[in-house]
Design an enzyme around this catalytic site. Structure first.
Site, PDB file in Angstrom:
ATOM      1  N   LYS A 172      58.567  39.600 156.679  1.00  8.78           N
ATOM      2  CA  LYS A 172      57.964  40.930 156.861  1.00  8.78           C
ATOM      3  C   LYS A 172      58.544  42.019 155.954  1.00  8.78           C
ATOM      4  O   LYS A 172      58.408  43.207 156.226  1.00  8.78           O
ATOM      5  CB  LYS A 172      58.034  41.395 158.332  1.00  8.78           C
ATOM      6  CG  LYS A 172      57.563  40.395 159.344  1.00  8.78           C
ATOM      7  CD  LYS A 172      56.320  39.659 158.944  1.00  8.78           C
ATOM      8  CE  LYS A 172      55.086  40.511 158.861  1.00  8.78           C
ATOM      9  NZ  LYS A 172      53.960  39.743 158.255  1.00  8.78           N
ATOM     10  N   SER A 173      59.155  41.586 154.867  1.00  3.33           N
ATOM     11  CA  SER A 173      59.752  42.556 153.939  1.00  3.33           C
ATOM     12  C   SER A 173      58.826  42.896 152.789  1.00  3.33           C
ATOM     13  O   SER A 173      59.157  43.741 151.951  1.00  3.33           O
ATOM     14  CB  SER A 173      61.058  41.981 153.383  1.00  3.33           C
ATOM     15  OG  SER A 173      61.925  41.644 154.430  1.00  3.33           O
ATOM     16  N   THR A 210      56.778  40.061 151.296  1.00  2.59           N
ATOM     17  CA  THR A 210      56.691  38.783 150.571  1.00  2.59           C
ATOM     18  C   THR A 210      55.353  38.614 149.845  1.00  2.59           C
ATOM     19  O   THR A 210      55.321  38.300 148.649  1.00  2.59           O
ATOM     20  CB  THR A 210      56.820  37.603 151.575  1.00  2.59           C
ATOM     21  OG1 THR A 210      57.790  37.941 152.551  1.00  2.59           O
ATOM     22  CG2 THR A 210      57.158  36.310 150.878  1.00  2.59           C
ATOM     23  N   HIS A 221      61.666  31.816 153.313  1.00  2.00           N
ATOM     24  CA  HIS A 221      62.379  32.797 154.142  1.00  2.00           C
ATOM     25  C   HIS A 221      63.761  32.264 154.534  1.00  2.00           C
ATOM     26  O   HIS A 221      64.496  32.936 155.246  1.00  2.00           O
ATOM     27  CB  HIS A 221      61.613  33.086 155.432  1.00  2.00           C
ATOM     28  CG  HIS A 221      60.337  33.855 155.224  1.00  2.00           C
ATOM     29  ND1 HIS A 221      60.240  34.920 154.362  1.00  2.00           N
ATOM     30  CD2 HIS A 221      59.118  33.719 155.805  1.00  2.00           C
ATOM     31  CE1 HIS A 221      58.996  35.393 154.405  1.00  2.00           C
ATOM     32  NE2 HIS A 221      58.303  34.687 155.262  1.00  2.00           N
ATOM     33  N   SER A 268      57.164  45.187 162.196  1.00  2.00           N
ATOM     34  CA  SER A 268      56.181  44.334 161.524  1.00  2.00           C
ATOM     35  C   SER A 268      56.292  42.900 162.046  1.00  2.00           C
ATOM     36  O   SER A 268      55.276  42.223 162.284  1.00  2.00           O
ATOM     37  CB  SER A 268      56.438  44.397 160.008  1.00  2.00           C
ATOM     38  OG  SER A 268      55.516  43.626 159.310  1.00  2.00           O
TER      39      SER A 268
HETATM   40  P1  A3P Z   1      53.273  45.991 158.248  1.00  2.00           P
HETATM   41  O1  A3P Z   1      53.266  44.966 159.328  1.00  2.00           O
HETATM   42  O2  A3P Z   1      54.264  47.102 158.504  1.00  2.00           O
HETATM   43  O3  A3P Z   1      51.919  46.517 157.929  1.00  2.00           O
HETATM   44  P2  A3P Z   1      55.325  39.828 154.495  1.00  2.00           P
HETATM   45  O4  A3P Z   1      54.384  39.619 153.369  1.00  2.00           O
HETATM   46  O5  A3P Z   1      56.760  39.610 154.119  1.00  2.00           O
HETATM   47  O6  A3P Z   1      54.899  39.072 155.715  1.00  2.00           O
HETATM   48  O7  A3P Z   1      55.270  41.383 154.865  1.00  2.00           O
HETATM   49  C1  A3P Z   1      54.130  41.948 155.450  1.00  2.00           C
HETATM   50  C2  A3P Z   1      54.302  43.453 155.489  1.00  2.00           C
HETATM   51  O8  A3P Z   1      54.156  43.986 154.151  1.00  2.00           O
HETATM   52  C3  A3P Z   1      53.231  44.106 156.342  1.00  2.00           C
HETATM   53  O9  A3P Z   1      53.822  45.290 156.900  1.00  2.00           O
HETATM   54  C4  A3P Z   1      52.180  44.425 155.277  1.00  2.00           C
HETATM   55  O10 A3P Z   1      51.243  45.399 155.658  1.00  2.00           O
HETATM   56  C5  A3P Z   1      53.061  44.911 154.154  1.00  2.00           C
HETATM   57  N1  A3P Z   1      52.359  44.866 152.868  1.00  2.00           N
HETATM   58  C6  A3P Z   1      51.806  43.803 152.278  1.00  2.00           C
HETATM   59  N2  A3P Z   1      51.197  44.141 151.134  1.00  2.00           N
HETATM   60  C7  A3P Z   1      51.363  45.457 151.003  1.00  2.00           C
HETATM   61  C8  A3P Z   1      50.947  46.400 150.014  1.00  2.00           C
HETATM   62  N3  A3P Z   1      50.231  46.051 148.976  1.00  2.00           N
HETATM   63  N4  A3P Z   1      51.325  47.684 150.192  1.00  2.00           N
HETATM   64  C9  A3P Z   1      52.048  48.044 151.271  1.00  2.00           C
HETATM   65  N5  A3P Z   1      52.466  47.201 152.239  1.00  2.00           N
HETATM   66  C10 A3P Z   1      52.122  45.921 152.114  1.00  2.00           C
END
Ligand code: A3P
Length: 280
Positions: free
Chosen positions: A42-43, A45, A93, A123
């Site tokens: 959730k960073s 990725t 991860h 998230s």
């Molecule tokens: P939120 O749940 O706060 O919306 P991962 O890819 O590591 O699973 O992380 C997902 C998080 O990154 C989600 O956060 C998602 O909305 C955010 N995210 C993915 N693409 C993004 C983008 N282009 N701009 C901003 N946030 C993004």
């Protein structure tokens, strides 16, 4: 659970057990051109994955659904990776100590994205409720307690990030770290920095195109989002904001989080970054 860390019940782990599944990942035959995206869940990725994919393939279309998942710990048969063209873009991860041994020996490139842990926690909570593999049915308060006691899938955020910070010191130049918050504020600047790390010459126009194509709205609306294809509803692109934790943490939860954060993240250079942006 393995070495004190809980792992999600993905296919290889269910079939082989965590220890063997992780060992198989460690033994992957890395290529010198491999690039690995390493993140605590959730960073950001998927975001950095799309950007990197565009940079290395010289294209500006979203490509979320690949025929082969490149998340190492979820691949049932790792030999599928042999058929991928170079440079392979892989991700995991799992923390630094579980990365493929040869990737480190070869000093292959690693891209690491880090995000304010309070936003990661929120998230992760929403993801855990939607992802059929995690199948979390508890409340936000339950999830918060899971985080505080290091029981989230992939274990403690602090341990993950401290291990990565140590690896940056041990292997200078191998790891590129970017901050989710910087990507939000200055996407083109961060994409340019990433292109420099990857040694890929890029025009300003290409960088601007990549930033536009990988904007939150575009990625959220992408019909090829893997979670939409596999489970019928997308659950990766939720809000994509900085500071959504403020809408969820109670005052007491925030105080407890701060105490733990201060103690567990003492002396971290990543911590200084989050201190600078504390008010955002
Ligand atoms: P939120 O749940 O706060 O919306 P991962 O890819 O590591 O699973 O992380 C997902 C998080 O990154 C989600 O956060 C998602 O909305 C955010 N995210 C993915 N693409 C993004 C983008 N282009 N701009 C901003 N946030 C993004």
């Amino acid at each position: 659970e393995f070495e004190g860390v809980r792992f999600p019940a993905v296919i290889p782990i269910r079939k082989k057990g965590v220890e063997k599944a992780l060992q198989d990942v460690r033994e992957i035959q890395s290529r010198e051109s491999d690039i690995m995206i390493c993140t605590y869940p959730k960073s950001g990725t998927h975001w950095v994955n799309e950007v990197t994919n565009m940079l290395i393939r010289n294209k500006t279309e979203l490509d979320t659904v690949t025929k082969v998942s490149t998340m190492l710990e979820v691949i049932p048969d790792l030999s599928v990776l042999d058929a991928l063209p170079s440079p392979r873009l892989l991700n995991t991860h799992c923390s630094f100590k579980y990365l493929p041994k040869k990737h480190i020996e070869n000093r292959c490139k690693i891209i690491h994205i880090i995000r304010n842990p309070k936003d990661v926690c929120i998230s992760f909570y929403y993801h855990a409720k939607s992802d059929p593999v995690l199948d979390f049915t508890g409340s936000w308060d339950d999830f918060f307690e899971m985080w505080m006691s290091d029981k989230c899938p992939y274990g403690s955020w602090y341990n993950y990030e401290k291990e990565m910070e140590q690896a940056e010191k041990d292997f200078p130049g191998m790891i590129f770290t970017c901050y989710f918050e910087e990507m939000k504020k200055d996407d083109t600047g961060e994409i340019q920095r990433l292109a420099n790390f990857l040694e890929i010459p890029c025009t300003e126009k290409t960088i601007a195109n990549i930033a536009e194509t990988t904007s939150f709205n575009n990625m959220q609306q992408n019909k090829l989002d893997i979670t939409k294809v596999v489970s019928g509803k997308g659950f990766i692109y939720r809000k994509g904001e900085i500071g959504d934790w403020k809408n969820h943490f109670t005052v007491a939860q925030n105080e407890r989080f701060d105490v733990q954060y201060t103690e567990r993240f003492k002396g971290s250079s990543y911590k200084s970054f989050f201190e600078q942006i504390k008010e955002t």
